[in-house]
Design an enzyme around this catalytic site. Structure first.
Site, PDB file in Angstrom:
ATOM      1  N   HIS A 213       0.770  -1.477   0.076  1.00  0.00           N
ATOM      2  CA  HIS A 213      -0.039   0.044  -0.056  1.00  0.00           C
ATOM      3  C   HIS A 213       1.033   1.278  -0.012  1.00  0.00           C
ATOM      4  O   HIS A 213       0.568   2.228  -0.735  1.00  0.00           O
ATOM      5  CB  HIS A 213      -1.050  -0.017   1.381  1.00  0.00           C
ATOM      6  CG  HIS A 213      -1.891   1.343   1.328  1.00  0.00           C
ATOM      7  ND1 HIS A 213      -2.898   1.440   0.954  1.00  0.00           N
ATOM      8  CD2 HIS A 213      -1.473   2.328   2.036  1.00  0.00           C
ATOM      9  CE1 HIS A 213      -3.318   2.779   1.263  1.00  0.00           C
ATOM     10  NE2 HIS A 213      -2.349   3.151   1.859  1.00  0.00           N
ATOM     11  N   GLU A 214       1.681   1.261   1.151  1.00  0.00           N
ATOM     12  CA  GLU A 214       2.813   2.427   1.099  1.00  0.00           C
ATOM     13  C   GLU A 214       3.659   2.527  -0.377  1.00  0.00           C
ATOM     14  O   GLU A 214       3.852   3.492  -0.931  1.00  0.00           O
ATOM     15  CB  GLU A 214       3.490   2.495   2.140  1.00  0.00           C
ATOM     16  CG  GLU A 214       2.806   2.486   3.541  1.00  0.00           C
ATOM     17  CD  GLU A 214       1.789   3.487   3.660  1.00  0.00           C
ATOM     18  OE1 GLU A 214       2.179   4.672   3.142  1.00  0.00           O
ATOM     19  OE2 GLU A 214       0.556   3.530   4.092  1.00  0.00           O
TER      20      GLU A 214
ATOM     21  N   HIS B 279       1.723   4.264  -3.274  1.00  0.00           N
ATOM     22  CA  HIS B 279       1.958   5.799  -3.287  1.00  0.00           C
ATOM     23  C   HIS B 279       3.300   6.124  -4.001  1.00  0.00           C
ATOM     24  O   HIS B 279       3.111   7.304  -4.634  1.00  0.00           O
ATOM     25  CB  HIS B 279       1.786   6.420  -1.766  1.00  0.00           C
ATOM     26  CG  HIS B 279       0.581   6.306  -1.098  1.00  0.00           C
ATOM     27  ND1 HIS B 279      -0.798   6.628  -1.539  1.00  0.00           N
ATOM     28  CD2 HIS B 279       0.315   5.829   0.265  1.00  0.00           C
ATOM     29  CE1 HIS B 279      -1.540   6.629  -0.705  1.00  0.00           C
ATOM     30  NE2 HIS B 279      -0.864   5.951   0.324  1.00  0.00           N
TER      31      HIS B 279
ATOM     32  N   GLU C 133      -5.910   7.103  -1.806  1.00  0.00           N
ATOM     33  CA  GLU C 133      -5.801   5.831  -0.955  1.00  0.00           C
ATOM     34  C   GLU C 133      -6.213   4.820  -1.901  1.00  0.00           C
ATOM     35  O   GLU C 133      -5.732   3.572  -1.535  1.00  0.00           O
ATOM     36  CB  GLU C 133      -6.457   6.322   0.283  1.00  0.00           C
ATOM     37  CG  GLU C 133      -5.837   7.336   1.177  1.00  0.00           C
ATOM     38  CD  GLU C 133      -4.245   7.021   1.656  1.00  0.00           C
ATOM     39  OE1 GLU C 133      -4.209   5.787   2.005  1.00  0.00           O
ATOM     40  OE2 GLU C 133      -3.455   7.801   1.670  1.00  0.00           O
TER      41      GLU C 133
END
Length: 558
Positions: free
Chosen positions: A415-416, A419, A453
């Site tokens: 997930h990070e 980004h 997100e």
């Protein structure tokens, strides 16, 4: 390990030039919330305030053979019917006197663990446990508290104690350093007294390892082979009181072969390469300058060529050094080399990024198609034992910051990294994001937060081929949804709706996400509406009835 000065970044807000810090994915609405004040991380971290907290401490620092008392304090700011408390001791510590309030301890290669369920009301409860030091070296004690029935980082807490156990009384110290360390024996962690061998940062590894050229007489090439593996604990497949034990090969890690031609001679770099993708195998060859090479060993670093790496709080890559081969006169094998157990989370995060690399959807040899071959920018993850500097990504240095137990969740790591991937697709630009700190995966925030997100969630779902969000404490939540799903807001301001709509578009309409990523590398979007209504049709991606039906199923209508 102490961390350097923390980055100051706005919570989920950015501009074209300004710094943006992008917070982690969070689930479920907070408790009677917004009133909870337990801070689980550094003041500059993007981790949310929680309704549950836990601390851990020792009344003294024990040397080998000495006992100490571990005190664990659980704080609740709301009622919790079933809270799970999990304690884990490293192999260097053992339960000395069992506390009847805790389950009987179990032992595995990661140490001893015990747990219990609690019914909590606002206040603090304390549990004590006698432990004994049984081996020297770095050690980490971990404590986790979570709401079993409502998995959510805002109803969870994590604490750890780091120490380096000494042999003599008074020699144990606070903290631990594992950035450079020896390999863990095949049979599991033990004490290591051998000092670290000299080494150097591994360069970007070529596809074919070079052979050292040396003046004078040339001998037949010597090859050294083996396999690099990592033992780690995984939230995927685990639970609040028992994460899944994994023993897997490490792919695409930089490896350097070092040696000394003669006893007492200088150290030479003999060859470099990468471990094999999927099997962790390596074979490094060099041409010796003497008939017998006195000592040969391998050093592995948490870097894949120059494409991704995991670093500590001082921006140093982790390295594991194998045992040395002596008097090498022909091809040899180092057998299976295990990453140092104190580095297991770093290697887990590293190998998780390898999964994303092979799913990145780029037409170039870089992370994104808008970067030219040979001029790629890497993904960098910062983690260290006990870190409270997480969980977020910032475009200031294009670095993912993971807190202590975050790497246990591959979904959190990806997930990070998602980004970072979006930042590369947008060539450093970032949307102006509002109402995103805090944010909840199942609740509306803003359309800009839902987009940034939701995309990061979708990257994790695409990589792992699921719709499950996991967290470092072992808890998880399935975010698969349709119009009948309860407890989830509707529309494109809800990141779970955006994420699942994206993965369905990629898999059911686009034939993968490569075309979508190529489009995003040319056009910038601030919302999912802009992505779907403006840029997809302009780039030739379907936004017709089939695509709209997918959005409708996930409660998004334009």
């Amino acid at each position: 390990m102490p961390k350097p000065a923390a980055l100051v970044a706005a919570g989920g807000i950015g501009a074209c030039i300004a710094t943006a810090a992008v917070p982690p994915a969070y689930a479920v609405t907070p408790a009677p919330a917004d009133t909870c004040t337990v801070r689980p991380a550094d003041n500059n971290s993007e981790a949310p305030l929680s309704c549950l907290g836990v601390t851990a401490s020792l009344d003294r620092l024990p040397a080998i053979g000495e006992r100490t008392t571990l005190t664990v304090a659980v704080t609740a700011q709301t009622d919790v019917k079933r809270a799970g408390l999990s304690l884990q001791l490293p192999p260097a510590l053992r339960v000395a006197d069992r506390n009847p309030a805790l389950a009987a301890p179990t032992t595995d290669p990661f140490g001893q663990r015990t747990s219990r369920t609690l019914t909590l009301t606002p206040g603090t409860r304390t549990i004590k446990l006698k432990v004994k030091a049984v081996a020297a070296g770095p050690a980490q004690i971990q404590a986790d508290i979570s709401d079993i029935d409502r998995p959510d980082p805002r109803r969870a807490g994590h604490a750890s104690v780091e120490l380096t156990i000494g042999k003599a009384k008074g020699s144990t110290t606070k903290g631990m350093s594992v950035t450079k360390a020896d390999a863990t024996p095949v049979g599991g962690p033990t004490t290591h007294d051998r000092p670290a061998r000299p080494g150097a940062a591994a360069p970007a590894a070529p596809s074919t390892p070079p052979q050292a050229a040396a003046p004078g007489r040339r001998y037949a090439p010597v090859c050294v082979n083996g396999t690099l593996r990592n033992r780690f604990q995984s939230s995927e497949g685990g639970s609040w009181n028992r994460k899944a034990d994994r023993d897997l090969p490490v792919s695409n890690a930089n490896v350097t072969l070092w040696g000394r031609a003669a006893a007492g001679g200088g150290t030479q770099k003999l060859a470099t390469g990468l471990t094999g993708n999927g099997d962790g195998a390596f074979k490094l060859c060099y041409t010796p300058t003497t008939s017998v090479t006195s000592r040969v060993w391998a050093e592995f670093q948490t870097q894949a060529g120059t494409m991704w790496s995991v670093v500590d709080g001082y921006n140093r890559r982790y390295s594991t050094t194998s045992n040395a081969l002596s008097n090498v006169s022909g091809s040899k094998s180092l057998g299976t080399v295990y990453a140092n157990s104190g580095q297991s989370r770093a290697w887990h995060a590293f190998d998780t990024l390898n999964k994303l690399w092979w799913e990145r959807g780029s037409t170039s040899t870089c992370w994104t198609s808008n970067q030219r071959d040979g001029r790629c920018t890497p993904i960098t993850v910062q983690w260290y034992p006990g870190s409270r500097d997480g969980t977020y990504w910032t475009n200031r240095d294009d670095k993912v910051h993971l807190a202590d137990s975050d790497p246990d969740s591959g979904h959190t790591t990806i997930h990070e990294a998602g980004h970072s991937l979006m930042g590369k697709l947008y060539n450093g630009w970032w949307p102006y994001v509002t109402n995103c700190s805090p944010h909840y995966v199942n609740r509306n925030s803003s359309t800009t937060c839902g987009w940034t997100e939701g995309f990061a969630d979708a990257v994790a779902f695409h990589t792992f081929k699921d719709t499950v969000m996991t967290w470092g404490n072992g808890s998880s939540m399935n975010l698969g949804n349709d119009r009948t799903t309860r407890g989830m807001d509707w529309g494109d301001a809800c990141e779970a709706r955006v994420a699942t709509a994206l993965v369905d578009l990629w898999s059911q309409v686009d034939g993968g996400w490569t075309k979508s990523n190529s489009m995003m590398s040319r056009e910038r979007q601030s919302t999912f509406r802009e992505y779907f209504l403006t840029d997809r049709p302009a780039y030739g991606l379907d936004s017709g009835s089939k695509a709209r039906n997918i959005l409708y199923r996930h409660t998004i209508q334009y």
